[in-house]
Structure formats: structure tokens, C-alpha cells
Design a protein around this motif. Sequence first.
Motif, short mmCIF file in Angstrom:
data_model
loop_
_atom_site.label_atom_id
_atom_site.label_comp_id
_atom_site.label_asym_id
_atom_site.label_seq_id
_atom_site.Cartn_x
_atom_site.Cartn_y
_atom_site.Cartn_z
N VAL A 1 -3.33 -2.71 -3.78
CA VAL A 1 -3.13 -3.57 -2.61
C VAL A 1 -2.11 -4.67 -2.91
O VAL A 1 -2.07 -5.70 -2.23
N THR A 2 -1.26 -4.43 -3.92
CA THR A 2 -0.27 -5.43 -4.30
C THR A 2 0.75 -5.65 -3.20
O THR A 2 1.11 -6.79 -2.88
N GLY A 3 1.24 -4.57 -2.65
CA GLY A 3 2.29 -4.66 -1.64
C GLY A 3 1.75 -4.68 -0.23
O GLY A 3 0.54 -4.80 0.00
N GLU A 4 2.64 -4.54 0.72
CA GLU A 4 2.25 -4.59 2.13
C GLU A 4 1.50 -3.33 2.55
O GLU A 4 0.69 -3.36 3.46
N ARG A 5 1.79 -2.21 1.88
CA ARG A 5 1.16 -0.95 2.24
C ARG A 5 0.26 -0.48 1.10
O ARG A 5 0.74 -0.04 0.06
N PRO A 6 -1.05 -0.57 1.28
CA PRO A 6 -1.97 -0.11 0.23
C PRO A 6 -1.79 1.37 -0.05
O PRO A 6 -1.54 2.17 0.87
#
Length: 420
Positions: free
Chosen positions: A376-381
Amino acid sequence: EDWETHRAILAPYPAPFDDIPGVDGPSADWTDDEVYAKILPMLNERMMRCDVPLNLTATGLVTHAYLYTGDDRYKRWVLEYLEAWAERIEANGGLCPDNVGPNGIIGETMDGKWWGGYYGWRWPHGFMTIIQPLTIAAMNAVLLTGDMGYLDIPRGQLDRLMDLGRVEGNALIIPQRYTDDGWTAYRVLRPEYPLQIWYMSQDERDRQRLERFPERLTDWNRVAPGRGKGDDIHIAPWYRYLEGANPDYPLRILEAQWAEVARRMDRMAHDNTDPETWDVHHWQEINPVHTEALLQLTCGGPQIIYHGGLLHVRVRYFDLDARRPGLPPDVGALVDALDAESVSLTLSNASPLHLRRMVVQAGAFGEHTFTTVTDVTGERPVTQDVNNRHLEVTLAPGAVLKLKLDMRRYCNRPTYEQPV
């Protein structure tokens, strides 16, 4: 036990018996040689011949043997011994007796009294040495079987005592002792054991029990200085952090525990006292090693229960390159949320140069299984299947990785076997 080391410590406590010859007051002066000489034979005759709840802490030793060997006879011993105490509790009307004689009879050496045994309801500490071993043993049983029903054993004692309690000064107080005069010694109930049970079960009933503590909305957010005898005084503010009600807890607890490490190191460096005058707890009181905050924040679990509890955490780490337990150099970890089916984990590599490789294990002893991992680091898990008790993670230099690890808990045989 060699009571010589504890004579001065036990002197202020209530006397172990009401009928010690020549002792009229509520306490007995253990430092008086004549009084001490009268206490010892009474202890040996009445207390030392009994099975007592404190012996349930031995389930930790036997569970260790199972973790090392996988031999089911150790597992059976733990479960059978705990279940024997459950039967004794039921036979005593739901309250745990603190003494069972050589023939298996409650009160056999105590004139029929279910109270008054060694480290029992009357002496020296009361409720703490009833609920503590029951909780330790029940948690061991859950670790070995996955059966949360074993937690009903300590739950029952907590609920009985809390029902006898009352609120005073914005705190829940309960009777800590039972004597010939009935329930007595009303004091604040520490939340440690209700919180340990909630942590393991993640049961709504156990969370609701915590709401019976009015101080949870005020005192539980506080990070106290020091560490306590068992390095275990911060389970309540950690719980509030997991609830989302104590967001700066990680920073405050690390600051507080670092200050305590420094204080104790300084005390050790300047300890010029005479060893002949040292209390039995001398080194314990200046031990600079703190683990509570690290366990809570990096592994997602409470401090072990003092006097024999095992480590119960959501995750454990192994350094793949060094082939050893623990986080790799430069790597930090933070567990900021957990529930019955998942744990949220942030991993950070502070090195600007070196890639770090590690294994994240589900549980201290691999007792859980990761089902999926979601980045879940970026905008899209991004979600991947795992279905394993181990997950390999690679951190690039300077990388921060935020993971949601879905899991099945207590579904594997726990073991000391390591993945590296």
C-alpha cells in the motif's frame, strides 16, 4: 526457595498465617530470627505440600520443550495440567483455589480453606499471583492448539473480581486478597492481563471488558518514566495507539525508554555501593536492557508476562544476508495496526547505499500464516498471494515499504526452527 534473600522484602507484607505464635499484628517481621524460625515450619507443613496456581508458570518451560522438539507429550502435559486447574476452579464454584493437597483435595492442608496457599489469595501478593499464571498457561495452550476457549479460564477470574469491584476516583478497584474476613485489600486493577487476553483473542467481548476501566480515556495514554520490574508498564498506552487514540506513542515511548537506558547506564557506571548491602533486586533495578517498546512497535505484540510468559507477537524478522534473527542493519519496522486477520507494517531502509534482504515470519514461532500481502506504499495497492509462514522482502537503498499482511492465526505448529 532460600528465604534468606527475601526476609527484609517480605517483612512489610501481611503475615502468611493468622496463628503464628507471638505475632499479633497484621504483618510478621521476617527479619526477627525468632519469628522467622516459627514461620518456616508452618510454611513447610501447610503450603509446601500443595499444588498451587503459581506452578502453572511451569507450562512455559514445557512449552519451550515442545517448540524445540515437536514432541506431543510436552503439548499433552501443558494441556492436561491447565485443564486440571480448570476442573479445580469449577469444583470451587468458579473461583480459583490457591491450594490443592497431596491427595488432590482443595484445602487439604489448610483446614479446608480454598485460600491461604503459597503465593495465593492471602499472601503475599494476592490476585496478581492467581491471574498471572492462569493467563500465562492459557496463552501457552492457545499457542499450542489455536483453541481460544482456554482463555475462558483467566477470563472467569477477571470477571468475578471485576464484578466485586467498584469505581473510585476515576479508576476501577477490585479486592486483591481473600482472607478469613472475606474480600479485602481493594486496589486499582492493572489492565495488563485483560489487555494480554484481548491481544491474543481479538474478541469483541474482551474489548468490551476493557471499557469497564474508566481510566482508559485519561490515564491510559500516559507514557510513564521508568520500566517497572518486568519492563511491562506501557501496554495500556500501546493499546490506545492501536485504537488510533494515542498517535504520538511511538515517539514518546522511544524517548522515554532511551532516557531510562541512559539513566541506568549512568547508575551502573557510578555504582560504588557495597555488594554486602545489595538487595536481591539490585541488578534488576539497574538493568539497562529495555525490550517493551521494541516488541510493541516492531513485532506488533505486548511485552512477555513477567514470571514465565512466552513471546506472543504478530511478526518476527530474520536477516537473510547475515543469516541471523533480527532486522538487518539500517532497517526499521513499525506495526501501526492489527486485528484478528491482519497486521499493518511499515519497513524502512535508512541506508543510502545498501540493499537489505530479510524474512518476515508470521508469529514468534511461525504459528500464523500469511495469506496475502498488499503493498500500500503507492497510490494503487498491489496484492499477492503468500500462503506461507514466511515472506521474503527486499528493500532498496532508502526505500520505505508499507504492507498490509492478511493472516490466519494459530494455524501452524509453533516451532523454534528458523528460516535462515
